[in-house]
Each structure stands twice: as C-alpha cells, then as structure tokens.
Design a protein around this motif. Structure first.
Motif, short mmCIF file in Angstrom:
data_model
loop_
_atom_site.label_atom_id
_atom_site.label_comp_id
_atom_site.label_asym_id
_atom_site.label_seq_id
_atom_site.Cartn_x
_atom_site.Cartn_y
_atom_site.Cartn_z
N PHE A 266 -57.97 -24.18 58.25
CA PHE A 266 -57.92 -25.30 59.28
C PHE A 266 -59.33 -25.44 59.99
N LEU A 267 -60.23 -24.33 60.22
CA LEU A 267 -61.27 -24.23 60.86
C LEU A 267 -62.36 -24.86 60.02
N LEU A 268 -62.26 -24.85 58.52
CA LEU A 268 -63.22 -25.40 57.78
C LEU A 268 -62.82 -26.90 57.52
N LEU A 269 -61.65 -27.54 57.74
CA LEU A 269 -61.24 -28.87 57.90
C LEU A 269 -61.61 -29.38 59.19
N ARG A 270 -61.42 -28.66 60.26
CA ARG A 270 -62.11 -29.03 61.58
C ARG A 270 -63.65 -29.23 61.88
N SER A 271 -64.27 -28.28 61.15
CA SER A 271 -65.51 -28.30 61.10
C SER A 271 -66.42 -29.41 60.14
N GLY A 272 -65.61 -29.95 59.18
CA GLY A 272 -65.94 -31.08 58.49
C GLY A 272 -66.64 -30.32 57.18
N ALA A 273 -66.37 -28.95 56.89
CA ALA A 273 -67.10 -28.39 55.81
C ALA A 273 -66.40 -28.81 54.60
N ILE A 274 -65.11 -29.51 54.66
CA ILE A 274 -64.45 -29.83 53.44
C ILE A 274 -64.78 -31.29 53.63
N GLY A 275 -65.67 -31.89 52.89
CA GLY A 275 -65.96 -33.51 53.24
C GLY A 275 -65.01 -34.19 52.66
N PRO B 212 -56.75 -33.77 59.08
CA PRO B 212 -55.47 -33.92 59.51
C PRO B 212 -55.12 -33.38 61.00
N PRO B 213 -54.37 -34.03 61.77
CA PRO B 213 -54.19 -33.54 63.12
C PRO B 213 -53.44 -32.09 62.97
N ALA B 214 -53.50 -31.28 63.89
CA ALA B 214 -53.16 -29.73 63.96
C ALA B 214 -51.82 -29.73 63.51
N THR C 96 -47.59 -27.72 59.86
CA THR C 96 -46.05 -27.95 59.50
C THR C 96 -46.29 -27.98 58.14
N MET C 97 -47.29 -28.87 57.35
CA MET C 97 -47.26 -28.79 55.93
C MET C 97 -47.59 -27.46 55.37
N PHE C 98 -48.50 -26.70 56.04
CA PHE C 98 -49.16 -25.51 55.25
C PHE C 98 -48.04 -24.42 55.59
N ILE C 99 -47.31 -24.22 56.54
CA ILE C 99 -46.33 -23.25 56.71
C ILE C 99 -45.24 -23.54 55.93
N VAL C 100 -44.53 -24.77 55.73
CA VAL C 100 -43.53 -25.31 54.86
C VAL C 100 -43.85 -24.64 53.41
N ILE C 101 -44.91 -25.32 52.94
CA ILE C 101 -45.46 -24.79 51.61
C ILE C 101 -45.47 -23.60 51.25
N TRP C 102 -46.16 -22.87 52.29
CA TRP C 102 -46.47 -21.37 52.18
C TRP C 102 -45.10 -20.60 52.00
N ILE C 103 -44.11 -20.97 52.84
CA ILE C 103 -42.90 -20.26 52.80
C ILE C 103 -42.16 -20.53 51.72
N ALA C 104 -42.32 -21.76 50.93
CA ALA C 104 -41.33 -22.26 49.84
C ALA C 104 -41.86 -21.41 48.99
#
Length: 146
Positions: free
Chosen positions: A92-101, A107-109, A114-122
């Motif tokens: 999330f921090l890398l996305l917010r900082s623009g490090a992943i260009g 994406p909004p937080a 939502t996506m990260f947690i749902v996929i991680w748990i699945a």
C-alpha cells in the motif's frame, strides 16, 4: 515435511495465478472507490495482483531467513495469515508513493484493502485446506507444485 523456499514461492505464485485471478475477477466490479470503465478497473485489479505476487516472492526470502531462527524452521499456520499485515502495508505504501509506476493512479485505500484482504484470506484458506486434495504429494515435496 516443512515447505522449502522454492516450494513456498511456487505455491504462492500458483495460488495467486489461480485463486487470486478468480477472486479478482469476481470482486473488481463491486470494489468500493474504483471509478471509470470496467476495463480500467480490471486493469488496476490485475496489476495490483501482479504486484502482490512479485513483492511476495521477495517476502519469501525474508521469511526464509527469519525461519532459520526457529527450531522447526517453519511458521505456525496463524503466522501465514497474520503476515498479510506487513505485506499489505508495504504494498500500500509503495503504491501511494508512486514507487510502483505501472499502477497509476494508485487505487483508493478502500478498494485496495478490500481486494487485498479478500484475496489473502481466500489464498490462505485454499493453501491450508483444499490444496491438499488435488495435490496429495504437495506437502511431501516441500510445497513444490511442479
């Protein structure tokens, strides 16, 4: 058998490429905060999934190093679930900082978490349950899929 480093990397990539792709396809249309055409939403969703996979391979090396200090050389199952916190925060921090260009704008937080947690748990649930049915010898081969 304790999963080997290569086994954990293979399992992570395999599960993200199967379970992660399916869950992303299902969840992207209802993610909160994502706007624009559906093609753009899916582009962002799958780029985030790819970033999770790439960053996850790097994490596996860190986890492997840390596990060397444990007597069993493995994490308890719950640690595998809880590791979503540092991995998610870093991504999330890398996305917010623009490090992943390639993911611009980030994406909004609400959509990301939502996506990260749902996929991680699945993925975690499949790895600790159904994965052992079609891949009977998976745990005996150190977690390697191939």
């Amino acid at each position: 058998m304790v999963p080997t480093l290569m086994g954990r990397i293979q399992t992570r990539i395999f599960l993200l490429a199967t379970v992660g792709v399916v869950i992303t396809a299902l969840i992207v249309p209802i993610l909160p905060g994502l706007e624009g055409p559906m093609s753009e939403r899916y582009r962002i969703g799958y780029l985030v999934l790819a970033a999770v996979a790439v960053l996850g391979v790097g994490w596996e090396f860190i986890y492997h190093f840390l596990m060397q200090f444990r007597w069993e050389k493995d994490w308890p199952t719950l640690f595998g679930l809880v590791t979503l916190v540092p991995e998610g925060l870093l991504l999330f921090l890398l996305l917010r900082s623009g490090a992943i260009g390639i993911i611009d704008p980030a994406p909004p937080a609400s959509a990301f978490w939502t996506m990260f947690i749902v996929i991680w748990i699945a993925v975690w649930l499949v790895a600790n349950g159904p994965m052992r049915v079609p891949f009977i010898r998976w745990r005996f081969r150190g977690g390697r899929v191939l």
